[in-house]
Design a protein around this motif. Structure first.
Motif, PDB file in Angstrom:
ATOM      1  N   UNK C  58      26.062 -30.119 -52.684  1.00  0.00           N
ATOM      2  CA  UNK C  58      26.900 -30.359 -53.858  1.00  0.00           C
ATOM      3  C   UNK C  58      26.229 -31.353 -54.805  1.00  0.00           C
ATOM      4  N   UNK C  59      25.147 -31.929 -54.352  1.00  0.00           N
ATOM      5  CA  UNK C  59      24.375 -32.777 -55.245  1.00  0.00           C
ATOM      6  C   UNK C  59      24.815 -34.227 -55.248  1.00  0.00           C
ATOM      7  N   UNK C  60      24.305 -34.936 -56.208  1.00  0.00           N
ATOM      8  CA  UNK C  60      24.542 -36.379 -56.250  1.00  0.00           C
ATOM      9  C   UNK C  60      25.167 -36.804 -57.565  1.00  0.00           C
ATOM     10  N   UNK C  61      25.819 -35.849 -58.204  1.00  0.00           N
ATOM     11  CA  UNK C  61      26.427 -36.170 -59.489  1.00  0.00           C
ATOM     12  C   UNK C  61      27.573 -37.151 -59.337  1.00  0.00           C
ATOM     13  N   UNK C  62      27.576 -38.111 -60.188  1.00  0.00           N
ATOM     14  CA  UNK C  62      28.654 -39.092 -60.170  1.00  0.00           C
ATOM     15  C   UNK C  62      29.921 -38.423 -60.710  1.00  0.00           C
ATOM     16  N   UNK C  63      30.970 -38.500 -59.930  1.00  0.00           N
ATOM     17  CA  UNK C  63      32.215 -37.842 -60.337  1.00  0.00           C
ATOM     18  C   UNK C  63      32.756 -38.440 -61.633  1.00  0.00           C
ATOM     19  N   UNK C  64      32.450 -39.702 -61.854  1.00  0.00           N
ATOM     20  CA  UNK C  64      32.975 -40.366 -63.047  1.00  0.00           C
ATOM     21  C   UNK C  64      32.040 -40.220 -64.246  1.00  0.00           C
ATOM     22  N   UNK C  65      31.329 -39.145 -64.275  1.00  0.00           N
ATOM     23  CA  UNK C  65      30.453 -38.881 -65.410  1.00  0.00           C
ATOM     24  C   UNK C  65      30.471 -37.380 -65.677  1.00  0.00           C
ATOM     25  N   UNK C  83      35.873 -20.477 -46.745  1.00  0.00           N
ATOM     26  CA  UNK C  83      36.954 -19.567 -46.374  1.00  0.00           C
ATOM     27  C   UNK C  83      36.424 -18.359 -45.622  1.00  0.00           C
ATOM     28  N   UNK C  84      35.220 -17.993 -45.924  1.00  0.00           N
ATOM     29  CA  UNK C  84      34.642 -16.823 -45.274  1.00  0.00           C
ATOM     30  C   UNK C  84      33.954 -17.192 -43.970  1.00  0.00           C
ATOM     31  N   UNK C  85      33.242 -18.287 -44.008  1.00  0.00           N
ATOM     32  CA  UNK C  85      32.317 -18.564 -42.910  1.00  0.00           C
ATOM     33  C   UNK C  85      32.800 -19.634 -41.943  1.00  0.00           C
ATOM     34  N   UNK C  86      33.995 -20.156 -42.151  1.00  0.00           N
ATOM     35  CA  UNK C  86      34.416 -21.278 -41.320  1.00  0.00           C
ATOM     36  C   UNK C  86      34.641 -20.884 -39.871  1.00  0.00           C
ATOM     37  N   UNK C  87      34.982 -19.639 -39.643  1.00  0.00           N
ATOM     38  CA  UNK C  87      35.240 -19.276 -38.257  1.00  0.00           C
ATOM     39  C   UNK C  87      34.016 -18.666 -37.589  1.00  0.00           C
ATOM     40  N   UNK C  88      32.865 -18.825 -38.200  1.00  0.00           N
ATOM     41  CA  UNK C  88      31.657 -18.350 -37.545  1.00  0.00           C
ATOM     42  C   UNK C  88      31.154 -19.430 -36.592  1.00  0.00           C
ATOM     43  N   UNK C  89      30.134 -19.075 -35.822  1.00  0.00           N
ATOM     44  CA  UNK C  89      29.608 -20.039 -34.853  1.00  0.00           C
ATOM     45  C   UNK C  89      29.142 -21.315 -35.530  1.00  0.00           C
ATOM     46  N   UNK C  90      28.577 -21.133 -36.674  1.00  0.00           N
ATOM     47  CA  UNK C  90      28.074 -22.301 -37.399  1.00  0.00           C
ATOM     48  C   UNK C  90      28.729 -22.338 -38.762  1.00  0.00           C
ATOM     49  N   UNK C  91      29.832 -23.029 -38.884  1.00  0.00           N
ATOM     50  CA  UNK C  91      30.509 -23.091 -40.177  1.00  0.00           C
ATOM     51  C   UNK C  91      29.627 -23.761 -41.229  1.00  0.00           C
ATOM     52  N   UNK C  92      29.922 -23.519 -42.489  1.00  0.00           N
ATOM     53  CA  UNK C  92      29.052 -24.060 -43.536  1.00  0.00           C
ATOM     54  C   UNK C  92      29.016 -25.582 -43.517  1.00  0.00           C
ATOM     55  N   UNK C  93      27.909 -26.051 -43.975  1.00  0.00           N
ATOM     56  CA  UNK C  93      27.665 -27.488 -43.970  1.00  0.00           C
ATOM     57  C   UNK C  93      27.481 -27.919 -45.416  1.00  0.00           C
ATOM     58  N   UNK C  94      28.170 -28.977 -45.790  1.00  0.00           N
ATOM     59  CA  UNK C  94      28.035 -29.462 -47.167  1.00  0.00           C
ATOM     60  C   UNK C  94      27.365 -30.824 -47.151  1.00  0.00           C
ATOM     61  N   UNK C  95      26.434 -30.991 -48.053  1.00  0.00           N
ATOM     62  CA  UNK C  95      25.807 -32.300 -48.174  1.00  0.00           C
ATOM     63  C   UNK C  95      26.011 -32.833 -49.585  1.00  0.00           C
ATOM     64  N   UNK C  96      26.190 -34.116 -49.660  1.00  0.00           N
ATOM     65  CA  UNK C  96      26.352 -34.752 -50.967  1.00  0.00           C
ATOM     66  C   UNK C  96      25.551 -36.046 -51.012  1.00  0.00           C
ATOM     67  N   UNK C  97      25.314 -36.496 -52.199  1.00  0.00           N
ATOM     68  CA  UNK C  97      24.603 -37.754 -52.369  1.00  0.00           C
ATOM     69  C   UNK C  97      25.465 -38.804 -53.027  1.00  0.00           C
ATOM     70  N   UNK C  98      26.762 -38.658 -52.866  1.00  0.00           N
ATOM     71  CA  UNK C  98      27.693 -39.582 -53.506  1.00  0.00           C
ATOM     72  C   UNK C  98      28.899 -39.757 -52.572  1.00  0.00           C
ATOM     73  N   UNK C  99      29.361 -40.978 -52.460  1.00  0.00           N
ATOM     74  CA  UNK C  99      30.451 -41.246 -51.527  1.00  0.00           C
ATOM     75  C   UNK C  99      31.703 -40.455 -51.840  1.00  0.00           C
ATOM     76  N   UNK C 100      32.103 -40.465 -53.096  1.00  0.00           N
ATOM     77  CA  UNK C 100      33.332 -39.760 -53.473  1.00  0.00           C
ATOM     78  C   UNK C 100      33.153 -38.252 -53.321  1.00  0.00           C
ATOM     79  N   UNK C 101      31.984 -37.765 -53.681  1.00  0.00           N
ATOM     80  CA  UNK C 101      31.738 -36.335 -53.502  1.00  0.00           C
ATOM     81  C   UNK C 101      31.781 -35.964 -52.029  1.00  0.00           C
ATOM     82  N   UNK C 102      31.303 -36.873 -51.188  1.00  0.00           N
ATOM     83  CA  UNK C 102      31.370 -36.629 -49.752  1.00  0.00           C
ATOM     84  C   UNK C 102      32.804 -36.467 -49.294  1.00  0.00           C
ATOM     85  N   UNK C 103      33.658 -37.325 -49.808  1.00  0.00           N
ATOM     86  CA  UNK C 103      35.085 -37.233 -49.475  1.00  0.00           C
ATOM     87  C   UNK C 103      35.643 -35.892 -49.944  1.00  0.00           C
TER      88      UNK C 103
END
Lengths: 231, 716, 249, 212
Positions: C58-65, C83-103
């Protein structure tokens, strides 16, 4: 020169040297030592950034608040912290919502005020009218024509690129939705400008990365020189 | 389900009422009218308060969630779709395809020879079943609690033809039993008569685990003729999904038993929020999927006739699998999924949408998988057979005890399922050698030649570029700095990442040198956490010969958080933003507002950061009283130059001057004297030329190879 | 200018609502072909079948900008994929470079798991903050691409030139990368290094092409209206400037 | 009670998002500077707090890795580096007795963060050359060739030779400030349109990434 350095700086230089070499080895392949260096970097960067956020923002601002405001802000931070656990995450929705809402407003307001309006108004300067007029008045017709050609390039580039992104298309059964033929032609022109733009920017990025590489190699060279001269 | 329209997320509450007017029209994106479960409460619920069915809002505290979920499913199965239904739809809509239901029907059918009377319906009630299990030892009638949901299945079983739709109303807890293999109790009892089968209470339910094992070993299994639902297709047995979740443990049973039980028994309760309920009205959630049936290979989607999914219509006639088989169109040629994936969706969806009546399109197809790679398939394991409610622990069943044999069998089953559900270990992907070798060659050349430039610097050094070629934006910066007086405050925004410090320091060293020559006062600030430290390090490492720097007379305002919003705040009120600074003492005492600076210089590699400064700060640099504007100049990385330049090109200028990259720094150093840019200049040029050669040769080679391979293909 | 801004915002919002309700009446999608999104659909399908993991950066964009907006698009796509892949063996993984985006990424995945009644399977580590500065984010994401059976990288958000580190890791591990960013240097990088780059405004079309809701398509039609209005204004203003330059007073 | 709370969770988030967002948006078009300052003041504390919360997320991931795999040396290093840097930076700020002979936060920044990040940037040079050399194969089209040609011309213009050449400078100026400027403006305006649309979707409550 080595004697002038403090022990801490000397250690720092050696650490820096080793880390630089480890990371540069990634140019050849991923390796365990590179990863250790990367994780060390990520940890230091995160620790530094969070400490700075605490000491430069959170503490100073919160200490400056009145008691009621402080309680409100504390409550808000606690709500935000609720997001850490899946069980309590929903409780933190208002706190996250507020941040997202303000961010959205900044995005809308900032884009209109800072980008859209200035960029549109800047269209009047595509041909640099005052400079062009001065050129013609001074008899430098070639320079004036130069402004004219450059202005045309900017105008066509802006319009064609913007038009290239046009999303609307007419759907038809069994066919890919098609845009109007004219838009498709403009779009091709836009793609040309996009390729040129990316080529220029890519060259700039390469310049930046090359400077960083040169800077690191200069550092390595400097360290080697220091130790050779010290021997 | 699949890539679904974000319907629950899409329509805000304030629009939901508006949207409901469009509901009938909302073919593509759903039926908004389904938002209000109260309005669309099925008649059989409203007319029969004794049925025990109440809307989720009522009596929430008293009724356990699994019961709430049960009634929710029933209340919504005939009414509009709620959020829960959307996610249940894979089960609900499977109708007679649902193997769980088939087994359940086999279970019931064996008791009543395919006919289910209303009285017998009660036997499939959850507590009855549990008590029936218990009755194996105790031989007593199961008690029925007051708040027990009594299902009016007769509404669904109005005619024998409508037997199959009734199955969709079977609670999942019943479905769950056979899903765990419990329902296949006759598997190893060939020749056992139906009367014996009717004595369900006498059957050891755990023994069925063993029975199923026997059935899977190939022992003969008697199947009731004329009961298509007894034809459990191979592969319909759930393997990992029913057990892939870990419901909370009540303590009354072994944990794994509770897991089994809840996996199959407990239904999802009502959606957590009204908002979700509202959002559930979007039938587009179920229509527009990533793996839309239209997107699927024909062999997957061929049997998905649009008229087969009226799961929301209890009176709609259903079909047996045989009937469906008969109605299947001739299968078309199979297309691999990857080919489907690159096929334009519009072209495909449009075809299907032409065939689909809008109203039916809005309804979920009752016969297809909608999630994952099985999307569009019929007669397959449900993608989510274990839809259960996890919010509350299941209610303990008093007096239920396991014998040692039961426990052993259960352990065996658990171990079997456990291995099934284990995920495959991850594998690291290998790297193709030719690519790796090419990268190595480039790396070796680049590193070796650039490093050699330093090694040979005594014998070979490039001069800086000629100052006559200096671009006007560079000259503008120089002239602006020249106009500064001693003591003028200059805001230096250190907005670059540490990784870009090499380039930005090379580009700005001459500017800082020039500022110090003009005796300007420097104030550092940054919206990057590392910015203040970088700024300090930059000044201390490169200008420590200057007393002003070495004695740290400059001010460092530190880090301003909040991105562009924080920047706006800073520009609006610098004192308030950095309230912890000593504003009453030099060098800050002269500063009241941002307009008190004589120059603002932004050092950045990021055009977005540059844009933020232009958008948020530059408008505030004009003094409203005097009309004077503080000039803003930028030192940017070469990558940002084409993007920042337009701000310089505008009239009036938003950026008064610009220095870009090491080239800009090199030009500037021709005025202020050699510094960092000069030090890097030779190696930089070597690296640039080398890269050009590699890219040119590589491109020509690749183009030639492509052309030749194209020619050879053409000949062949 | 104040009233102009207000009118512009109102007009934009009004048009979005107009197209929203108009879009609900239409059966077909009135959008041009963007092949990258079709290929993304196929990639997701293959990943689910393959039992491998999709990585959504999801990147490192500052939410407040303004850069935060691109991250919001990334979250929309994350939601669709989860929604599609969550019930697979390996559900999707999201990475972020911002604390709020991580939340927000965690929230997005968690909500999907809850919607699918897979809440107990949800792990907060599916939404990860891999670094808190742009480069540390990219550097922290690289080992994950090597190690976590990633079969596809979807980079939708704000990335600068550091995106080359992520695409390089993807290329070395032979992982398909579809990427878009609002950042122009990032776009130039992705143009050359990603398998399927999303250029410029195409990034914001992600929601519409991945069926995130009718409002996403309505947004694109509204953008089209404003696009041509702006094009008209730009042509008029530049011609006025040209005349000013040519006609000597 | 549970039902009551659940009813109000997402709507509360939306109410906060929309109301705060609209008020903030109004400050861009109406003279409400005081109000904007109050909101921003609070928001900035929250943004900084979110950054710290992000650290907990980062720690949680790597603590888990260490727990699951004792050989996760990298994760262990990360955790230690993070904690030490955090503690050292705060200690230096708030205590007057941090010894000089110990590495402080500046030392960590100068000798660890900057060199690693710069080296990563340097490594990217190899990646970029490699990518540029292969793009005509990877994505064969006329536009890829235009991209490579522009890249080469711009690089030539950036060398000492190009900077000293009038022709080189003219070509560079025309490409960079003419053609590329036009393309960049088009892209920037397009991105701004997309940003406005995305922001308005949030402000109208259609997109709710905050758990709604």
């Amino acid at each position: 020169m080595l004697i002038e350095m403090t022990l801490l700086d000397l250690i720092g230089m050696l650490v820096s040297f080793v880390l630089t070499v480890l990371v540069l080895l990634y140019a050849f392949d991923d390796n365990a030592l590179f990863r250790v260096a990367v994780y060390l970097f990520v940890g230091v960067a995160a620790g530094y950034a969070s400490a700075v956020a605490l000491k430069d923002v959170i503490f100073p601002r919160m200490f400056g608040l009145e008691r009621d405001q402080l309680l409100l802000v504390l409550l808000w931070i606690v709500l935000l912290a609720m997001k850490l656990s899946p069980r309590t995450a929903r409780i933190g929705n208002p706190a996250a919502g507020l941040l997202v809402g303000v961010g959205a407003a900044v995005a809308v307001g900032g884009s209109i005020q800072g980008t859209l309006i200035p960029q549109v108004l800047a269209a009047g300067d595509f041909f640099a009218p005052s400079l062009m007029r001065q050129s013609f008045q001074a008899g430098f017709a070639g320079q004036g024509i130069g402004y004219l050609i450059r202005g045309l390039a900017i105008l066509v580039g802006t319009v064609a690129t913007l038009a290239h992104f046009h999303f609307g298309a007419k759907p038809a059964p069994n066919q890919i939705p098609q845009r109007y033929h004219l838009i498709e032609i403009i779009s091709k022109v836009g793609q040309f400008f996009i390729a040129v733009t990316f080529g220029v920017i890519f060259a700039g990025i390469y310049s930046a990365t090359l400077t960083a590489l040169v800077e690191r190699l200069a550092f390595i060279y400097q360290v080697i020189q220091l130790f050779i001269s010290g021997l | 389900m699949g890539f679904t329209d974000d319907s629950d997320n899409d329509l805000p509450d304030w629009l939901s009422d508006l949207g409901s007017d469009q509901g009938d029209e909302g073919i593509e994106y759903g039926e908004d009218s389904a938002f209000d479960p109260e309005e669309d409460k099925p008649e059989w619920i409203t007319n029969d308060p004794s049925s025990g069915f109440e809307l989720p809002e009522e009596d929430e505290e008293e009724v356990p969630d699994w019961l709430a979920g049960l009634r929710e499913q029933h209340s919504t199965s005939t009414g509009p779709k709620t959020d829960a239904d959307i996610f249940l739809s894979d089960d609900d809509d499977l109708d007679d395809q649902d193997w769980l239901e088939n087994i359940r029907d086999q279970y019931v059918g064996e008791e009543g020879e395919g006919e289910i009377s209303p009285e017998e319906e009660l036997d499939i009630d959850f507590l009855d079943t549990i008590q029936a299990l218990k009755a194996e030892d105790e031989q007593e009638e199961p008690p029925v609690s007051d708040d027990e949901p009594t299902v009016r299945l007769q509404d669904y079983f109005a005619s024998p033809e409508e037997e199959m739709p009734a199955k969709e109303d079977t609670p999942d807890w019943i479905s769950g039993l056979p899903s765990m293999g419990f329902g296949d109790r006759d598997a190893d009892q060939p020749g056992e008569d139906e009367a014996q089968a009717e004595e369900e209470a006498d059957t050891d339910w755990l023994r069925k685990i063993r029975d199923q094992e026997a059935a899977e070993r190939g022992e003969p299994v008697e199947e009731s003729p004329g009961e298509p639902e007894s034809d459990i297709p191979e592969g319909r047995y759930p393997k990992e999904q029913p057990f892939s979740e870990t419901p909370e443990v009540t303590g009354s049973l072994p944990a794994w038993m509770e897991t089994l039980q809840t996996s199959g028994l407990v239904l999802p309760s009502e959606p957590d929020t009204d908002e979700e309920l509202a959002g559930a009205g979007y039938s587009d959630e179920e229509i527009s999927t990533l793996f839309e049936q239209d997107d699927l290979p024909d062999w997957l989607g061929s049997d998905s006739a649009p008229d087969t999914g009226p799961s929301a219509e209890p009176s709609a006639p259903s079909r047996t699998p045989e009937q469906e088989e008969d109605e299947k169109p001739i299968e078309r040629a199979e297309l691999p999924s990857w080919l489907q994936a690159i096929r334009p969706v519009e072209a495909v969806t449009s075809v299907a949408e032409d065939h689909l009546p809008d109203e039916q399109e809005a309804l979920p197809s009752g016969e297809q998988e909608r999630v994952g790679p099985l999307s569009g398939l019929r007669d397959v394991l449900p993608a989510e057979p274990h839809i259960i409610h996890f919010g509350t622990p299941p209610r303990a069943i008093p007096g239920f005890e396991l014998t040692e044999i039961q426990r052993q069998h259960a352990d065996l089953l658990k171990s079997m399922v456990g291995t099934e559900s284990a995920s495959a270990p991850t594998k690291r992907r290998t790297v193709a050698n030719p690519q790796q070798i090419l990268r190595w060659v480039i790396a070796i050349l680049l590193l070796a030649f650039t490093f050699a430039a330093f090694w040979l610097s005594n014998s070979f050094t490039l001069m800086l570029p000629k100052p006559e070629g200096m671009p006007p934006e560079n000259l503008a910066v120089i002239s602006l700095v020249n106009e500064l007086s001693a003591g003028d405050q200059v805001l230096l925004a250190v907005e670059y990442q540490p990784g870009l410090s090499g380039e930005l320091e090379a580009a700005s060293a001459a500017l800082v040198q020039h500022l110090l020559l003009q005796d300007a006062r420097i104030v550092l600030v940054s919206t990057q956490p590392t910015g203040p430290g970088l700024g300090d390090a930059f000044l201390q490492e490169n200008f420590k010969g200057d007393d002003y720097i070495s004695s740290r007379q400059y001010a460092n305002l530190g880090y301003v958080s909040g991105g562009s919003a924080g920047l706006l705040n800073f520009a609006s009120d610098i004192r308030q933003t950095k309230a912890d600074m000593a504003w009453d003492q030099p060098p800050l005492s002269d500063l009241q507002t941002i307009q008190d600076f004589a120059l603002v210089a932004v050092l950045t590699e990021d055009p977005d950061t540059a844009r933020s400064w232009v958008e948020q700060v530059q408008p505030l640099l004009e003094n409203p009283l005097t009309g004077q504007e503080v000039p803003m100049v930028m030192v940017v990385s070469a990558q940002a130059e084409p993007l920042v330049y337009p701000y310089y090109y505008t009239d009036p200028q938003q950026v008064a001057g610009l220095i870009s990259g090491i080239g800009g720094g090199a030009y500037y150093e021709t005025v202020t004297g050699p510094s960092i840019a000069q030090h890097f200049w030779t190696a930089y040029n070597v690296g640039l030329v080398l890269a050009m050669i590699i890219i040119a040769v590589g491109s020509i080679y690749n183009l030639t190879r492509n052309s030749l391979s194209g020619l050879s293909k053409g000949r062949s | 200018m104040t009233s102009f801004k207000l009118i512009m915002i109102m007009a934009f919002a009004g048009l979005m609502l107009f197209y929203y309700f108009l879009g609900k009446r239409r059966n077909l999608r009135h959008l041009r072909d963007i092949p990258a999104f079709y290929r993304l659909r196929g990639t997701v399908e293959l990943a689910v079948e393959d039992g491998t993991r999709i990585h959504v950066a999801v990147g490192r964009g500052d939410v407040l900008s303004p850069q935060g907006a691109s991250a919001m698009v990334g979250l929309s796509l994350l939601r669709q994929i989860a929604r599609v892949a969550s019930d697979s063996d390996h559900p999707p993984l999201a990475t972020t470079g911002d604390g709020l985006l991580g939340i927000l990424a965690q929230d997005t995945i968690r909500v999907c798991f809850e919607e699918l009644n897979l809440a107990p399977n949800y792990e907060p580590t599916l939404g990860r903050v891999t670094g808190l500065t742009p480069f540390s984010y990219a550097a922290g994401t690289m080992p994950m691409i090597f190690d976590d059976a990633i079969s596809a990288n979807l980079m939708i958000g704000s990335f600068g030139s550091e995106a080359a580190l992520i695409t390089s890791a993807g290329e070395r591990s032979q992982t398909k990368t579809l990427a878009g960013t609002d950042n122009l240097p990032g776009q130039a990088i992705l143009y050359a290094t990603a398998h399927d780059p999303l250029i410029g405004e195409e990034l914001y079309a992600g929601g519409a092409y991945m069926d995130a809701g009718p409002m996403h398509e309505a947004s694109l039609h509204t953008q089209d209206v404003f696009r041509w209005a702006i094009i008209g204004l730009v042509i008029i203003l530049s011609l006025v400037g040209l005349i000013q330059g040519l006609v000597t007073p | 009670m549970k039902k009551f709370i659940s009813n109000f969770r997402a709507p509360l988030g939306m109410i906060f998002a929309i109301s705060a967002g609209l008020i903030m948006l109004m400050t861009y078009v109406l003279p409400l500077d005081g109000l904007r300052a109050i909101i921003l003041n609070i928001v900035m504390i929250g943004a900084a707090a979110a950054l710290v919360i992000g650290v907990f997320n980062l720690l949680a991931v790597h603590v888990k890795r260490v727990e699951e795999d004792n050989k996760a040396l990298g994760s262990l290093v990360l955790i230690l580096a993070l904690v030490i840097t955090f503690v050292v930076t705060l200690l230096q700020e708030y205590t007057g007795f941090y010894p000089d002979w110990l590495p402080g936060s500046d030392w960590l920044l100068t000798y660890i963060q900057v060199p690693v990040e710069s080296a990563l940037m340097g490594v990217m040079a190899v990646t970029l050359v490699y990518a540029a050399a292969r793009i005509v194969t990877q994505r064969p089209s006329i536009f890829s060739m235009i991209f490579v040609l522009t890249l080469l011309v711009t690089m030539i213009a950036s060398t000492q030779f190009g900077m000293d050449s009038n022709l080189g400078q003219s070509v560079q100026t025309f490409i960079s400030h003419g053609l590329a400027s036009g393309g960049a403006r088009g892209i920037i305006i397009g991105v701004a349109l997309g940003t406005i649309a995305t922001g308005l979707r949030i402000l109208m409550g259609f997109d709710r990434p905050y758990g709604g």
